[in-house]
Design an enzyme around this catalytic site. Structure first.
Site, PDB file in Angstrom:
ATOM      1  N   ILE A  56      -8.054  -0.127   7.660  1.00  0.00           N
ATOM      2  CA  ILE A  56      -8.194   1.187   7.022  1.00  0.00           C
ATOM      3  C   ILE A  56      -6.934   1.610   6.278  1.00  0.00           C
ATOM      4  CG2 ILE A  56     -10.035   2.211   8.428  1.00  0.00           C
ATOM      5  CD1 ILE A  56      -7.810   3.486  10.158  1.00  0.00           C
ATOM      6  N   ASP A 113      10.470  12.310   6.028  1.00  0.00           N
ATOM      7  CA  ASP A 113       9.530  11.674   5.101  1.00  0.00           C
ATOM      8  C   ASP A 113       8.228  12.467   5.051  1.00  0.00           C
ATOM      9  OD1 ASP A 113       8.566   9.841   3.309  1.00  0.00           O
ATOM     10  OD2 ASP A 113       8.179   8.267   4.775  1.00  0.00           O
ATOM     11  N   ARG A 154       1.037  11.878   1.855  1.00  0.00           N
ATOM     12  CA  ARG A 154       0.604  10.541   2.311  1.00  0.00           C
ATOM     13  C   ARG A 154       0.873  10.343   3.799  1.00  0.00           C
ATOM     14  NH1 ARG A 154       5.128  10.190  -0.614  1.00  0.00           N
ATOM     15  NH2 ARG A 154       6.972   9.730   0.624  1.00  0.00           N
ATOM     16  N   ASN A 155       1.770  11.148   4.346  1.00  0.00           N
ATOM     17  CA  ASN A 155       2.085  11.040   5.775  1.00  0.00           C
ATOM     18  C   ASN A 155       1.465  12.148   6.609  1.00  0.00           C
ATOM     19  OD1 ASN A 155       3.490   8.664   5.600  1.00  0.00           O
ATOM     20  ND2 ASN A 155       5.422   9.691   5.106  1.00  0.00           N
ATOM     21  N   ASP A 209       3.567   9.378  10.961  1.00  0.00           N
ATOM     22  CA  ASP A 209       4.625   8.531  10.441  1.00  0.00           C
ATOM     23  C   ASP A 209       6.021   9.060  10.738  1.00  0.00           C
ATOM     24  OD1 ASP A 209       5.624   6.343   9.313  1.00  0.00           O
ATOM     25  OD2 ASP A 209       4.514   6.500   7.444  1.00  0.00           O
TER      26      ASP A 209
HETATM   27  P1  ATP Z   1       5.282   2.726   7.279  1.00  0.00           P
HETATM   28  O1  ATP Z   1       6.174   2.945   6.104  1.00  0.00           O
HETATM   29  O2  ATP Z   1       5.690   3.478   8.509  1.00  0.00           O
HETATM   30  O3  ATP Z   1       4.933   1.283   7.550  1.00  0.00           O
HETATM   31  P2  ATP Z   1       3.213   4.043   5.751  1.00  0.00           P
HETATM   32  O4  ATP Z   1       3.561   5.463   5.602  1.00  0.00           O
HETATM   33  O5  ATP Z   1       3.358   3.204   4.538  1.00  0.00           O
HETATM   34  O6  ATP Z   1       3.916   3.416   6.984  1.00  0.00           O
HETATM   35  P3  ATP Z   1       1.116   3.830   7.700  1.00  0.00           P
HETATM   36  O7  ATP Z   1       1.564   4.880   8.623  1.00  0.00           O
HETATM   37  O8  ATP Z   1       1.254   2.423   8.166  1.00  0.00           O
HETATM   38  O9  ATP Z   1       1.761   3.980   6.263  1.00  0.00           O
HETATM   39  O10 ATP Z   1      -0.384   4.101   7.301  1.00  0.00           O
HETATM   40  C1  ATP Z   1      -0.983   3.519   6.165  1.00  0.00           C
HETATM   41  C2  ATP Z   1      -2.328   4.169   5.940  1.00  0.00           C
HETATM   42  O11 ATP Z   1      -3.187   3.843   7.028  1.00  0.00           O
HETATM   43  C3  ATP Z   1      -2.302   5.693   5.900  1.00  0.00           C
HETATM   44  O12 ATP Z   1      -2.032   6.186   4.625  1.00  0.00           O
HETATM   45  C4  ATP Z   1      -3.717   6.057   6.357  1.00  0.00           C
HETATM   46  O13 ATP Z   1      -4.599   6.011   5.274  1.00  0.00           O
HETATM   47  C5  ATP Z   1      -4.021   4.939   7.349  1.00  0.00           C
HETATM   48  N1  ATP Z   1      -3.753   5.396   8.726  1.00  0.00           N
HETATM   49  C6  ATP Z   1      -2.570   5.331   9.388  1.00  0.00           C
HETATM   50  N2  ATP Z   1      -2.671   5.868  10.626  1.00  0.00           N
HETATM   51  C7  ATP Z   1      -3.945   6.292  10.745  1.00  0.00           C
HETATM   52  C8  ATP Z   1      -4.703   6.967  11.785  1.00  0.00           C
HETATM   53  N3  ATP Z   1      -4.141   7.317  12.945  1.00  0.00           N
HETATM   54  N4  ATP Z   1      -5.992   7.256  11.553  1.00  0.00           N
HETATM   55  C9  ATP Z   1      -6.569   6.925  10.369  1.00  0.00           C
HETATM   56  N5  ATP Z   1      -5.928   6.314   9.353  1.00  0.00           N
HETATM   57  C10 ATP Z   1      -4.635   5.994   9.528  1.00  0.00           C
END
Ligand code: ATP
Length: 459
Positions: free
Chosen positions: A197, A308, A312-313, A326
């Site tokens: 996802i 951050d 998006r977070n 995040d």
């Molecule tokens: P990082 O830089 O910490 O690796 P990131 O900000 O690039 O992370 P992630 O936190 O890994 O991104 O999340 C990527 C995507 O996955 C999010 O934008 C969201 O769409 C989805 N996602 C993350 N956590 C969840 C969750 N708990 N439930 C549903 N979707 C999620």
């Protein structure tokens, strides 16, 4: 403690002879609360190991202990980080055949060095990182250091001796032991992984099910990264708030699986972009802003800086509650940072220039997030390069209000973007202002406006 369905708790005593309808458990077992409202003084709970369900006396459980937020937790006790060759040699004394450690190469950033003691000498093997794999001899390739150490503990193909004894980094504690003692270690056999996802910078995110509960699982395969993420996880074990994405636990398997509650509507930016003005009204936008603000007020109360904060977070739950996620950059103190990785368009000028991160720099980012919310997920500073954003903002430039943005909300954005951090409001002030706006705009109970809320409760 806010006991709610889904919360994990630890039992304080044994209940070996349960009455009918009650759950059997021993002291220290981890349970998941299913329901808190059926029977006074009791919770309905599910046993995390046996999967059985039943009632428990509410006095017999305690909140799971938080992990200590420091660098001592390790699942690679032999990994010593950035130390020089001579330092490694001195750590491997007194000499012992097969005593080893791994360090990060100072001369070749991104590479590692395996240091092994044999016949009174220390041998250094450069571990080259190539095409997402690690190798010493270009014959054997490994996905991570843990696999490599396991291999050379059994074979001595290219290494002078099999690895026999890890030289443990001083002060480290086994992540597995600590996580399991505190009740945060989950069981991989109870996890079913579903579809992908999302993609983060360091790992993919999957939908899944853990003991009948829908979850999101972030899998970080690279073990050195995973080690860094343990820190993020440790921060999350301290935090319980309705507007912060809740950590359910972690699994140590081929790196790290971070298991959190599933936020079915994805990140707030995408959520707003894909629905737009025709579906989401300004009261719902305000509600999202207020949700994030409450989550941030809680972080502020814990003296944590997010660093951050951006749409998006922020993730959106099934019943449309926005929660901050995040915590990758979250730091208890504000000294360390990696300048190259800063999200320029969201970062306060003093944080960009002097690396001064504080709750007030989070407030700046919250102002940008408010702009994202009220522009239905547009990219801030449209069409402006990062270099221009930096220079213009420093010179006093601020974004215009998004189309149809309420004047009061734009006033709040401008307050968040005061050059002088002290002049920016705190999160509690911002919450008060947003609440006032909400009251003005929604004479009826505002929860009813939520998309898809129906009769569902807000978690
Ligand atoms: P990082 O830089 O910490 O690796 P990131 O900000 O690039 O992370 P992630 O936190 O890994 O991104 O999340 C990527 C995507 O996955 C999010 O934008 C969201 O769409 C989805 N996602 C993350 N956590 C969840 C969750 N708990 N439930 C549903 N979707 C999620």
């Amino acid at each position: 403690m806010n006991w709610a369905a889904g919360v994990q708790c630890v039992t304080k005593c044994d209940n070996r002879k349960p009455k009918p309808g009650e759950l059997a458990y021993r002291k220290g077992h981890v349970l998941t609360i299913i329901d808190t409202s059926t029977r006074k003084g009791y919770y309905k709970a599910r046993h995390n190991t046996t999967g059985e369900e039943g009632f428990i006396n509410s006095n017999n459980v305690r909140e799971r202990e938080a992990l200590r937020v420091d660098h001592s937790l390790s699942f690679m006790p032999w990994f010593h980080g950035k130390i020089s060759g001579p330092e490694a040699v001195s750590k491997l004394q007194p000499a012992e055949d097969g005593l080893f450690l791994v360090r990060e190469s100072i001369r070749h950033p991104g590479d590692y060095v395996l240091c092994v003691s044999f016949s009174g000498e220390v041998f250094h093997y450069r571990v080259i990182y190539q095409d997402n794999k690690l190798t010493i001899d270009y014959k054997q390739f490994f996905y991570n250091l843990i696999d490599m150490i396991e291999f050379y503990s059994k074979n001595n193909d290219s290494v002078v001796t099999t690895l026999m004894k890890p030289k443990k980094k001083q002060g480290t504690k086994s992540a597995e032991v600590e996580l399991s003692k505190t009740g945060w270690l989950l069981d991989i056999t109870k996890l079913t992984l579903g579809e992908n996802i999302g993609e983060g910078e360091y790992g993919a995110v999957y939908q899944g099910e853990y003991m009948d509960q829908k979850v999101a699982v972030k899998i970080i395969k690279c073990d050195v990264r995973a080690q860094a993420f343990l820190q993020e996880t440790a921060v999350m074990t301290k935090l319980q708030h309705k507007n912060l994405v809740r950590l359910l636990g972690v699994i140590l398997h081929k790196g790290l699986h971070i298991v959190t509650e599933l936020m079915t509507k994805g990140n707030l930016g995408n959520f707003l972009r894909t629905r737009g003005r025709s579906v989401i009204n300004s009261v719902q936008l305000l509600r999202f802003a207020l949700d994030v603000c409450e989550g941030m007020e809680y972080l502020e109360s814990k003296k944590l800086v997010h660093r951050d904060l951006a749409a998006r977070n922020v993730l959106v739950s099934d019943n449309s509650v926005a929660k901050v996620s995040d915590f990758g950059l979250t730091k208890v103190d504000s000294k360390e940072s990696d300048k190259a990785k800063l999200p320029i368009k969201w970062t306060a000028p003093e944080a960009l220039k002097k690396e001064k991160f504080s709750t007030k720099s989070d407030v700046w980012s919250f102002g940008v997030l408010l702009w994202e919310i009220f522009s239905y997920g547009r990219q801030p500073y449209p069409k402006m390069s990062l270099k221009d954003v930096k220079e213009n903002v420093e010179g006093g430039y601020r974004m215009d209000a998004p189309d149809d943005c309420p004047a009061e909300v734009y006033t709040l954005m401008r307050l968040c973007w005061e050059q002088e951090p002290r002049r920016r409001p705190g999160f509690s002030k911002l919450r008060e202002k947003l609440e006032q706006e909400m009251v003005k705009r929604s004479p009826r109970p505002e929860a009813k406006h939520r998309e898809g809320m129906g009769s569902g409760s807000r978690s």
